[in-house]
Design a protein around this motif. Structure first.
Motif, PDB file in Angstrom:
ATOM      1  N   GLN A   1      21.649  42.213  79.831  1.00 47.01           N
ATOM      2  CA  GLN A   1      21.260  41.131  78.918  1.00 47.01           C
ATOM      3  C   GLN A   1      21.838  39.837  79.467  1.00 47.01           C
ATOM      4  O   GLN A   1      23.025  39.779  79.820  1.00 47.01           O
TER       5      GLN A   1
ATOM      6  N   THR B   1      18.504  42.203  73.489  1.00 44.66           N
ATOM      7  CA  THR B   1      17.599  43.255  72.977  1.00 44.66           C
ATOM      8  C   THR B   1      17.273  43.000  71.503  1.00 44.66           C
ATOM      9  O   THR B   1      16.179  43.316  71.046  1.00 44.66           O
TER      10      THR B   1
ATOM     11  N   GLY C   1      18.004  47.434  77.091  1.00 42.70           N
ATOM     12  CA  GLY C   1      18.010  46.514  78.239  1.00 42.70           C
ATOM     13  C   GLY C   1      18.957  47.029  79.319  1.00 42.70           C
ATOM     14  O   GLY C   1      20.023  47.558  79.002  1.00 42.70           O
TER      15      GLY C   1
ATOM     16  N   VAL D   1      16.765  41.421  80.077  1.00 43.33           N
ATOM     17  CA  VAL D   1      16.275  40.825  78.836  1.00 43.33           C
ATOM     18  C   VAL D   1      17.320  39.807  78.378  1.00 43.33           C
ATOM     19  O   VAL D   1      18.491  39.913  78.765  1.00 43.33           O
TER      20      VAL D   1
END
Ligand code: BTN
Length: 263
Positions: free
Chosen positions: A50, A27, A47, A24
């Motif tokens: 990231q 988050t 996540g 991701v």
């Protein structure tokens, strides 16, 4: 591209749905998007990694595989005090959760503390940090997302942070379950929300001294006006501000400061 994700139902007073994404951007950003876009969004996003993790003061947050990268919705009207007060209670709850997690596994040789306002410290290095973001100034539709990053199983860090960061694995020489740690944190955040809702924020503030990294120590801290303040830390005030007494005996109250160092 469709993001790979999984969702679980969970059973807490303030959290009933958790979504996990293998990758991701952030988050926090993902949770804000879901709150805008979905009819029944999760209140928690985790996540695996990231790609654009965000730290305080616009800094980049290194978020490789092995850490806990989690964001939780905090009810908008929860805290009548300012965001600094919420920062204090969230940091404290996170430190308590990490401390219970490792001590219930039998590891008691190192202290987990919270450095004002909310860096999570393991001895003298940073284990994690919190970023609270608020959208909308209207209290009734205010959205608050608490993002929390804890270094769990990483064994090396980018050179930008390698001198100041540590992980549970580096300190305790073993791997830990990110999922179990997430459970401890969610449980503690849920009970923190209930305590604030029930008017017990002062009780939480009272616990700060048990987890404070800097209480009773001489420190230097930068204020938002870029002034460096020095003094001995004697406590926190009702708004979560840090209270210092300087060498002349004058009291300073720091409401918004960063880069606290022990001198
Ligand atoms: C700090 O600078 O100390 C705060 C770091 C906060 C990092 C977490 S990781 C999960 C959440 N998502 C983000 O992009 N940032 C926070």
């Amino acid at each position: 591209m469709k993001k790979k994700s999984r969702e679980w139902g969970i059973d807490y007073s303030n959290f009933n749905k958790l979504r996990y994404l293998r990758e991701v951007d952030s988050t926090n950003d993902e949770l804000f998007r879901l709150l805008d876009e979905e009819e029944s969004p999760p209140q928690i996003v985790i996540g695996g990694i990231q790609t654009e993790g965000k730290g305080r003061r616009g800094r980049f947050w290194f978020s490789e595989q092995g850490g806990l990268w989690i964001s939780l919705v905090i009810p908008g009207g929860l805290c009548e005090r300012n965001i600094t007060a919420l920062n204090i209670t969230c940091g404290l709850s996170c430190a308590k959760a990490c401390d219970s997690f490792i001590s219930e596994m039998g590891f008691r040789e190192f202290n987990i503390t919270v450095k004002w306002p909310n860096d999570i410290m393991l001895e003298n290095k940073k284990l994690g940090g919190l970023l609270i973001e608020v959208k909308s100034s209207e209290i009734k539709d205010r959205k608050i997302v608490l993002g929390l990053g804890i270094n769990v199983n990483q064994v090396r860090f980018n050179k930008v942070i390698s001198d100041i960061a540590t992980s549970l694995r580096l300190m305790f020489k073993r791997r830990f379950s990110v999922c179990n740690l997430a459970n401890y944190i969610i449980k503690e955040m849920d009970s923190m929300i209930e305590m604030i809702r029930n008017g017990k924020i002062d009780y939480l503030f009272g616990e700060w001294k048990d987890y404070s990294y800097e209480l009773g120590r001489s420190v230097e801290i930068s204020t938002v006006e870029s002034v460096k303040k020095q003094g001995k830390v004697i406590g926190i005030g009702d708004s979560g501000e840090l209270i210092l007494v300087n060498s002349k005996g004058d009291i300073d109250r720091i409401y918004n400061g960063y880069d606290l160092k022990i001198t």
